[in-house]
Structure formats: C-alpha cells, structure tokens
Scaffold this motif. Structure first.
Motif, PDB file in Angstrom:
ATOM      1  N   ARG A 150       9.675  22.658  -5.536  1.00 62.18           N
ATOM      2  CA  ARG A 150       9.665  24.115  -5.441  1.00 62.18           C
ATOM      3  C   ARG A 150       8.281  24.626  -5.069  1.00 62.18           C
ATOM      4  N   ALA A 151       7.235  24.022  -5.640  1.00 64.87           N
ATOM      5  CA  ALA A 151       5.868  24.439  -5.334  1.00 64.87           C
ATOM      6  C   ALA A 151       5.567  24.280  -3.854  1.00 64.87           C
ATOM      7  N   VAL A 152       5.945  23.148  -3.299  1.00 63.98           N
ATOM      8  CA  VAL A 152       5.689  22.896  -1.880  1.00 63.98           C
ATOM      9  C   VAL A 152       6.471  23.873  -1.005  1.00 63.98           C
ATOM     10  N   SER A 153       7.722  24.146  -1.376  1.00 66.97           N
ATOM     11  CA  SER A 153       8.529  25.086  -0.605  1.00 66.97           C
ATOM     12  C   SER A 153       7.940  26.498  -0.642  1.00 66.97           C
ATOM     13  N   LEU A 154       7.485  26.917  -1.817  1.00 62.63           N
ATOM     14  CA  LEU A 154       6.866  28.241  -1.931  1.00 62.63           C
ATOM     15  C   LEU A 154       5.582  28.312  -1.110  1.00 62.63           C
ATOM     16  N   PHE A 155       4.817  27.234  -1.122  1.00 61.21           N
ATOM     17  CA  PHE A 155       3.579  27.190  -0.338  1.00 61.21           C
ATOM     18  C   PHE A 155       3.905  27.342   1.148  1.00 61.21           C
ATOM     19  N   ASN A 156       4.911  26.597   1.604  1.00 64.12           N
ATOM     20  CA  ASN A 156       5.308  26.682   3.016  1.00 64.12           C
ATOM     21  C   ASN A 156       5.766  28.079   3.392  1.00 64.12           C
ATOM     22  N   ALA A 157       6.627  28.635   2.537  1.00 60.50           N
ATOM     23  CA  ALA A 157       7.254  29.914   2.871  1.00 60.50           C
ATOM     24  C   ALA A 157       6.245  31.051   2.938  1.00 60.50           C
ATOM     25  N   GLY A 158       5.196  30.965   2.140  1.00 57.94           N
ATOM     26  CA  GLY A 158       4.222  32.051   2.098  1.00 57.94           C
ATOM     27  C   GLY A 158       2.931  31.760   2.817  1.00 57.94           C
ATOM     28  N   TRP A 159       2.949  30.709   3.666  1.00 54.81           N
ATOM     29  CA  TRP A 159       1.700  30.260   4.272  1.00 54.81           C
ATOM     30  C   TRP A 159       1.056  31.289   5.188  1.00 54.81           C
ATOM     31  N   LYS A 160      -0.269  31.410   5.052  1.00 55.34           N
ATOM     32  CA  LYS A 160      -1.094  32.123   6.022  1.00 55.34           C
ATOM     33  C   LYS A 160      -2.463  31.462   6.022  1.00 55.34           C
ATOM     34  N   GLU A 161      -3.321  31.843   6.940  1.00 51.05           N
ATOM     35  CA  GLU A 161      -4.634  31.222   7.049  1.00 51.05           C
ATOM     36  C   GLU A 161      -5.440  31.396   5.761  1.00 51.05           C
ATOM     37  N   VAL A 162      -6.340  30.442   5.526  1.00 48.61           N
ATOM     38  CA  VAL A 162      -7.211  30.530   4.356  1.00 48.61           C
ATOM     39  C   VAL A 162      -8.186  31.680   4.536  1.00 48.61           C
ATOM     40  N   ASP A 163      -8.256  32.567   3.553  1.00 44.23           N
ATOM     41  CA  ASP A 163      -9.194  33.673   3.599  1.00 44.23           C
ATOM     42  C   ASP A 163      -9.696  33.965   2.190  1.00 44.23           C
ATOM     43  N   ARG A 164     -10.441  35.019   2.053  1.00 46.16           N
ATOM     44  CA  ARG A 164     -11.047  35.357   0.762  1.00 46.16           C
ATOM     45  C   ARG A 164      -9.991  35.597  -0.318  1.00 46.16           C
ATOM     46  N   SER A 165      -8.828  36.090   0.087  1.00 44.80           N
ATOM     47  CA  SER A 165      -7.806  36.457  -0.901  1.00 44.80           C
ATOM     48  C   SER A 165      -7.046  35.261  -1.453  1.00 44.80           C
ATOM     49  N   ASN A 166      -7.024  34.144  -0.715  1.00 41.17           N
ATOM     50  CA  ASN A 166      -6.188  33.025  -1.163  1.00 41.17           C
ATOM     51  C   ASN A 166      -6.924  31.690  -1.273  1.00 41.17           C
ATOM     52  N   CYS A 167      -8.215  31.657  -0.967  1.00 36.53           N
ATOM     53  CA  CYS A 167      -8.920  30.365  -0.916  1.00 36.53           C
ATOM     54  C   CYS A 167      -8.914  29.659  -2.264  1.00 36.53           C
ATOM     55  N   VAL A 168      -9.044  30.400  -3.372  1.00 40.96           N
ATOM     56  CA  VAL A 168      -9.058  29.773  -4.699  1.00 40.96           C
ATOM     57  C   VAL A 168      -7.690  29.174  -5.003  1.00 40.96           C
ATOM     58  N   ALA A 169      -6.642  29.952  -4.762  1.00 43.41           N
ATOM     59  CA  ALA A 169      -5.292  29.466  -5.057  1.00 43.41           C
ATOM     60  C   ALA A 169      -4.950  28.234  -4.226  1.00 43.41           C
ATOM     61  N   ILE A 170      -5.296  28.249  -2.945  1.00 36.87           N
ATOM     62  CA  ILE A 170      -4.971  27.113  -2.079  1.00 36.87           C
ATOM     63  C   ILE A 170      -5.751  25.874  -2.478  1.00 36.87           C
ATOM     64  N   LEU A 171      -7.031  26.035  -2.801  1.00 38.96           N
ATOM     65  CA  LEU A 171      -7.806  24.873  -3.216  1.00 38.96           C
ATOM     66  C   LEU A 171      -7.278  24.317  -4.536  1.00 38.96           C
ATOM     67  N   LEU A 172      -7.020  25.184  -5.517  1.00 42.23           N
ATOM     68  CA  LEU A 172      -6.505  24.707  -6.798  1.00 42.23           C
ATOM     69  C   LEU A 172      -5.153  24.015  -6.624  1.00 42.23           C
ATOM     70  N   PHE A 173      -4.289  24.588  -5.810  1.00 42.80           N
ATOM     71  CA  PHE A 173      -2.999  23.960  -5.540  1.00 42.80           C
ATOM     72  C   PHE A 173      -3.187  22.569  -4.939  1.00 42.80           C
ATOM     73  N   SER A 174      -4.062  22.467  -3.958  1.00 39.89           N
ATOM     74  CA  SER A 174      -4.291  21.190  -3.285  1.00 39.89           C
ATOM     75  C   SER A 174      -4.861  20.150  -4.243  1.00 39.89           C
ATOM     76  N   VAL A 175      -5.785  20.569  -5.102  1.00 37.00           N
ATOM     77  CA  VAL A 175      -6.413  19.634  -6.042  1.00 37.00           C
ATOM     78  C   VAL A 175      -5.409  19.165  -7.086  1.00 37.00           C
ATOM     79  N   VAL A 176      -4.635  20.094  -7.660  1.00 34.11           N
ATOM     80  CA  VAL A 176      -3.652  19.699  -8.677  1.00 34.11           C
ATOM     81  C   VAL A 176      -2.589  18.796  -8.056  1.00 34.11           C
ATOM     82  N   LEU A 177      -2.148  19.132  -6.855  1.00 32.25           N
ATOM     83  CA  LEU A 177      -1.211  18.266  -6.145  1.00 32.25           C
ATOM     84  C   LEU A 177      -1.830  16.893  -5.906  1.00 32.25           C
TER      85      LEU A 177
END
Length: 372
Positions: A150-177
C-alpha cells in the motif's frame, strides 16, 4: 552539496523519481524464507530506477489490489504504531543521533501528511514484530507485506518532483523502505546458495543507491530541515579516513588483480575504504553514534561499478563481500543481521573454492573463533 562528503553524496544530474512499478525487476520481500520458516507471497518493491531514473509514463493500477489493503485503520495498526513509538531497537542500524522519541515523532508527524510514509513505518514495525514473536510471525509478515504494498502504491499515485514541501517525507520513506528491504534480504536462506542470494542482495544494493541519489540531489533543501543534524553527523561519519589495517590482505588481492580494469579496481578500493571505516567504528572502545551504522550504509555507499562486479559474481568482488560478511558478523546481535555474516561467508567460500581461501583467511579465522 555544501562541500561535504555526505553519506548520500553523489553528483547525478536532473534527478527525477519515476513511479514505482510493481511489475519491474526488484526484490520480492514477500518471498522470504523468514524467521517462522514460511514463504509469504507479496510485494514487489521499487526498483532502483524507480527512485533515480527519468519518470516512466506507466503508473501502477492501484484499483486492482487486494481490497483488504484499503481497510480502515484497526487495532492491528494501533499495535504497530505503539510498537513503532516504544521500541527503540527497530532502527538499530540507523545513525543513532538525537533522541529516539523526537526522531520517531518527526517521522510520524510527517507521515500524517504523507500517508505513504506512515504505511511504510507501520510495515517496518510489523516486520520487527515478526522477528520478536515467532509464534505470530506469519500474521505479522502478512501485515508487513500488505502495508508496504500500500505504501508503494500511495507513493506512485501521488508522485511529483522532489521539492521543499516533500523532500523530508520522500527521504524518510526511502530510508525506512531501505531498512525494511535490507532486513528481508539478510533473512533469506533460499536453496541455490550464493547465486540466488546475490540476486536479492544486488537488487537491494541498487535500491539503496536510489536513496543515495535522492538525498544527494535534495541536499541543499534537506539541510534546511529538521533532518540537518542527522545528515551532518552522517556526512562526518562516512567521510572519515580509515585507520585500521583489517582489509590489508584483500587490498593486496585487488591491487594485483590483472583481470580488473582501473575503474573496477577503484570501485573495489572505495568499497574497502568504507568497510575499513566500519571496522574502525565497530571495534572502537568508545562508541560515537551507532557503531553498526556501516552495515546499513555500505549497501548505499558502494559505487555502481562494484555492484556490477557483484552481479557478475567476479571472484575479487565476492572476496571483498566476504569482508562485509565479517562486518555483519560483528553485528550479529542486531535483529536484522543475526547469523547472516557466517552464512554469507560460508556460501562465498563454497562458491569460490579452496583456491581463494588465502584471501578469505582473516574473516574465516575471526568468525570460526567466535562461533566455537
């Protein structure tokens, strides 16, 4: 890049993270021969390309999933959340910088705004509980696979370029994964020996390389966030000069290897440099941060040329991996690791044969001594 040799340091250009296709070549943590001796079919996680290559027009069809993945939060999820908050051992291959409760609170609060991160946090919590409670292992592993899917599907569905608003969430997601996939990979004991294990390990390493690239490209943004202290510490940790000589024998092999090109030798030498830093820290009298962090970081820091050598099962690269097996052995009390060091060295020795025993004498000697 602030002039730092950070743990994520790299210089790829024009980062774009594509959708994570469940049909791509990847590790399948759902096919783990796990602690409870069962095989759980499940998630096909993101490939390295999905974290670092140009965006693909394909998007996963999240409408064709198991409907149970869309169930409302229930008591099982509350159990996973409480375990995530209360058990500091879950991320014992992390940097170990700062207060655990503050760090996990940041992750959870970020996850409330980015559900893909929250689902991955709960998935890893379930993975840890599967280790802690063998009697309920199958149930927890099923939860781990479902939540990660489900996490991967949600990531795919809401994907946009890395920017100031999402960089923390994307990095944390990638590290925990990344932590989750490493735990799954190190738990594998499939029939087929080294070739089968290496397929999984190489894919895990390539996935971790995606984490490296994400943080590298988002570095200026990340250094303005709450992650700055841990990223700065990690930068210093991985940029330190090696001090010991635990890898001297394998260095001799690589330097004299006529079959390796200059770039291949340099890739092996860089991999050995980080291994030596790992040995320096794990054997140091005084612990600074987490002495076992290099077990996780090494899979992310080794250059792609070295990973290619592993994929082709070049004997010289496998001999270097034998020293990583020794680093794993030093971390055998860590839940993700256990007896993987001895297991990995054993299948490397069996694959290479007696002609390579000389080059693997040191890790064999240490592991044999410790297991007597």
């Amino acid at each position: 890049m602030s002039g730092r040799d950070c743990s994520f340091a790299s210089h790829p250009e024009n980062l774009s993270i594509s959708g994570i296709s469940p049909h791509g070549r990847s590790i399948s943590p759902g096919m783990i021969h796990n602690e409870c001796g069962t095989t759980i079919p499940g998630l096909t996680p993101p490939t390295p390309a999905s974290l670092s290559s140009p965006a693909s027009p394909e998007r996963p069809n999240i409408n064709n999933q198991d409907p149970t993945l869309d169930e409302a939060i229930n008591s099982n999820h509350i159990e996973l959340l409480m375990h995530l908050i209360c058990d500091k051992e879950m991320f014992n291959l992390g940097a170990g910088v700062g207060d655990y409760f503050s760090n996990i609170s940041l992750a959870i609060n970020t996850g409330l705004k980015s559900p893909y991160l929250l689902h991955q946090l709960l998935a890893f919590s379930a993975r840890h509980l599967a280790f802690l409670h063998p009697e309920s292992c199958t149930s927890y592993l099923h939860q781990a696979v479902a939540l990660q899917t489900r996490a991967v599907s949600l990531f795919n569905a809401g994907w946009k370029e890395v920017d100031r608003s999402n960089c923390v969430a994307i990095l944390l997601f990638s590290v925990v994964l990344g932590h989750h996939l490493l735990a799954d990979t190190l738990a594998k004991r499939d029939l087929g020996g080294l070739p089968v294990f290496m397929t999984h390990y190489v894919q895990c390493t390539e996935m971790h390389r995606g984490i490296y690239i994400i943080a590298s490209n988002a570095w200026p943004l990340l250094m303005e966030t709450e992650l700055e202290p841990v990223l700065s510490w990690s930068s210093g940790f991985n940029s330190q000069s090696p001090k010991g000589n635990h890898c001297w024998q394998i260095k001799e092999l690589i330097n004299g290897a006529d079959g390796l090109g200059m770039e291949e030798k340099e890739a092996c030498q860089l991999a050995m440099k980080y291994l030596q830093v790992g040995f320096d820290v794990v054997l140091a009298e005084k612990e600074q941060g987490n002495r076992y962090q290099m077990i996780f970081s090494w899979t992310m820091l080794v250059p792609p040329e070295f990973t290619s050598l592993l994929a082709s099962k070049r004997p010289e690269a496998l001999a270097v991996l034998g020293y990583y097996a020794l680093l794993l052995h030093y971390g055998r009390n860590i839940w993700q690791v256990g007896g993987t060091g001895a297991y990995l060295l054993g299948i490397i020795v069996d694959y290479l044969g007696q002609d390579w025993d000389h080059w693997l004498h040191y890790p064999q000697e240490i592991i044999t001594r410790d297991l007597k």
